[in-house]
Design a protein around this motif. Sequence first.
Motif, PDB file in Angstrom:
ATOM      1  N   TRP A  75       0.835  -1.201   0.000  1.00 31.38           N
ATOM      2  CA  TRP A  75       0.000   0.000   0.000  1.00 31.38           C
ATOM      3  C   TRP A  75       0.868   1.249   0.000  1.00 31.38           C
ATOM      4  O   TRP A  75       0.641   2.164  -0.796  1.00 31.38           O
ATOM      5  CB  TRP A  75      -0.925  -0.008   1.224  1.00 31.38           C
ATOM      6  N   PHE A  76       1.885   1.277   0.856  1.00 34.75           N
ATOM      7  CA  PHE A  76       2.742   2.455   0.918  1.00 34.75           C
ATOM      8  C   PHE A  76       3.525   2.643  -0.376  1.00 34.75           C
ATOM      9  O   PHE A  76       3.648   3.761  -0.876  1.00 34.75           O
ATOM     10  CB  PHE A  76       3.714   2.379   2.110  1.00 34.75           C
ATOM     11  N   SER A  77       4.034   1.558  -0.961  1.00 31.36           N
ATOM     12  CA  SER A  77       4.792   1.701  -2.203  1.00 31.36           C
ATOM     13  C   SER A  77       3.885   2.147  -3.349  1.00 31.36           C
ATOM     14  O   SER A  77       4.325   2.880  -4.235  1.00 31.36           O
ATOM     15  CB  SER A  77       5.518   0.405  -2.551  1.00 31.36           C
ATOM     16  N   GLU A  78       2.609   1.751  -3.328  1.00 33.66           N
ATOM     17  CA  GLU A  78       1.661   2.217  -4.340  1.00 33.66           C
ATOM     18  C   GLU A  78       1.264   3.671  -4.126  1.00 33.66           C
ATOM     19  O   GLU A  78       1.037   4.403  -5.085  1.00 33.66           O
ATOM     20  CB  GLU A  78       0.400   1.348  -4.327  1.00 33.66           C
ATOM     21  N   MET A  79       1.160   4.098  -2.886  1.00 37.53           N
ATOM     22  CA  MET A  79       0.712   5.453  -2.563  1.00 37.53           C
ATOM     23  C   MET A  79       1.858   6.459  -2.462  1.00 37.53           C
ATOM     24  O   MET A  79       1.615   7.660  -2.379  1.00 37.53           O
ATOM     25  CB  MET A  79      -0.055   5.437  -1.235  1.00 37.53           C
ATOM     26  N   VAL A 131      -2.583  15.066   3.637  1.00 36.28           N
ATOM     27  CA  VAL A 131      -3.223  14.606   2.401  1.00 36.28           C
ATOM     28  C   VAL A 131      -4.745  14.574   2.554  1.00 36.28           C
ATOM     29  O   VAL A 131      -5.477  15.037   1.676  1.00 36.28           O
ATOM     30  CB  VAL A 131      -2.662  13.229   1.977  1.00 36.28           C
ATOM     31  N   ALA A 132      -5.236  14.074   3.666  1.00 37.35           N
ATOM     32  CA  ALA A 132      -6.687  13.972   3.865  1.00 37.35           C
ATOM     33  C   ALA A 132      -7.331  15.348   4.014  1.00 37.35           C
ATOM     34  O   ALA A 132      -8.413  15.592   3.471  1.00 37.35           O
ATOM     35  CB  ALA A 132      -6.996  13.112   5.084  1.00 37.35           C
ATOM     36  N   ASN A 133      -6.688  16.254   4.720  1.00 38.23           N
ATOM     37  CA  ASN A 133      -7.281  17.573   4.953  1.00 38.23           C
ATOM     38  C   ASN A 133      -7.265  18.471   3.723  1.00 38.23           C
ATOM     39  O   ASN A 133      -7.926  19.502   3.715  1.00 38.23           O
ATOM     40  CB  ASN A 133      -6.602  18.275   6.127  1.00 38.23           C
ATOM     41  N   THR A 134      -6.535  18.096   2.691  1.00 38.09           N
ATOM     42  CA  THR A 134      -6.566  18.839   1.434  1.00 38.09           C
ATOM     43  C   THR A 134      -7.452  18.122   0.406  1.00 38.09           C
ATOM     44  O   THR A 134      -7.407  18.437  -0.783  1.00 38.09           O
ATOM     45  CB  THR A 134      -5.144  19.028   0.858  1.00 38.09           C
ATOM     46  N   ASN A 135      -8.242  17.170   0.875  1.00 36.06           N
ATOM     47  CA  ASN A 135      -9.164  16.391   0.033  1.00 36.06           C
ATOM     48  C   ASN A 135      -8.443  15.655  -1.087  1.00 36.06           C
ATOM     49  O   ASN A 135      -8.971  15.518  -2.189  1.00 36.06           O
ATOM     50  CB  ASN A 135     -10.271  17.280  -0.545  1.00 36.06           C
ATOM     51  N   CYS A 136      -7.258  15.158  -0.805  1.00 30.32           N
ATOM     52  CA  CYS A 136      -6.480  14.425  -1.801  1.00 30.32           C
ATOM     53  C   CYS A 136      -6.336  12.950  -1.454  1.00 30.32           C
ATOM     54  O   CYS A 136      -5.551  12.241  -2.084  1.00 30.32           O
ATOM     55  CB  CYS A 136      -5.090  15.057  -1.952  1.00 30.32           C
ATOM     56  N   TRP A 137      -7.059  12.482  -0.449  1.00 36.06           N
ATOM     57  CA  TRP A 137      -6.945  11.079  -0.056  1.00 36.06           C
ATOM     58  C   TRP A 137      -7.582  10.209  -1.126  1.00 36.06           C
ATOM     59  O   TRP A 137      -8.707  10.461  -1.569  1.00 36.06           O
ATOM     60  CB  TRP A 137      -7.610  10.824   1.294  1.00 36.06           C
ATOM     61  N   VAL A 138      -6.878   9.159  -1.553  1.00 43.12           N
ATOM     62  CA  VAL A 138      -7.399   8.245  -2.563  1.00 43.12           C
ATOM     63  C   VAL A 138      -8.276   7.229  -1.853  1.00 43.12           C
ATOM     64  O   VAL A 138      -7.827   6.523  -0.959  1.00 43.12           O
ATOM     65  CB  VAL A 138      -6.249   7.539  -3.302  1.00 43.12           C
TER      66      VAL A 138
END
Length: 146
Positions: A75-79, A131-138
Amino acid sequence: MGSRQRKYINGLGDQIVLIIRRLRCEHCRRIHHELPDILVPYKRHSRKSIEAVIAGDTALTVTADESTLGRWRSWFSEMYYHFLGCLASIATLLGNQSVKESSCLSQSALTRIWDYVGNATGWLARVVRSVANTNCWVHTRSAFPS
């Protein structure tokens, strides 16, 4: 707006139940859940456990099977590139030019992330929050109508 239960597994393997606040955004009218820094969205284990596995911290023991640990690493290597791009964009928006740009290709993925958020305990929480607070969470969840 209310609350709901959220379960997670701590480093000892105990299942903990938290009460998570649900909030409605006045702009988009959607409901959002306020997650504490000990959680990663869509992950069942604590942030501390996931962080230890990704960083290769052998001092901490994590109660999870090897396939789960492998999924966290995968997951980390993909993200990684997504996280790195988000952090670079946030740094640019904030005018933070202190992040090293030269010779970053020779650095490991984790070291490049740490250039933005630091390598002290809680680095994954700082990545997730940014990442989540900028609405960029996948989102990893999908809904298919039947």
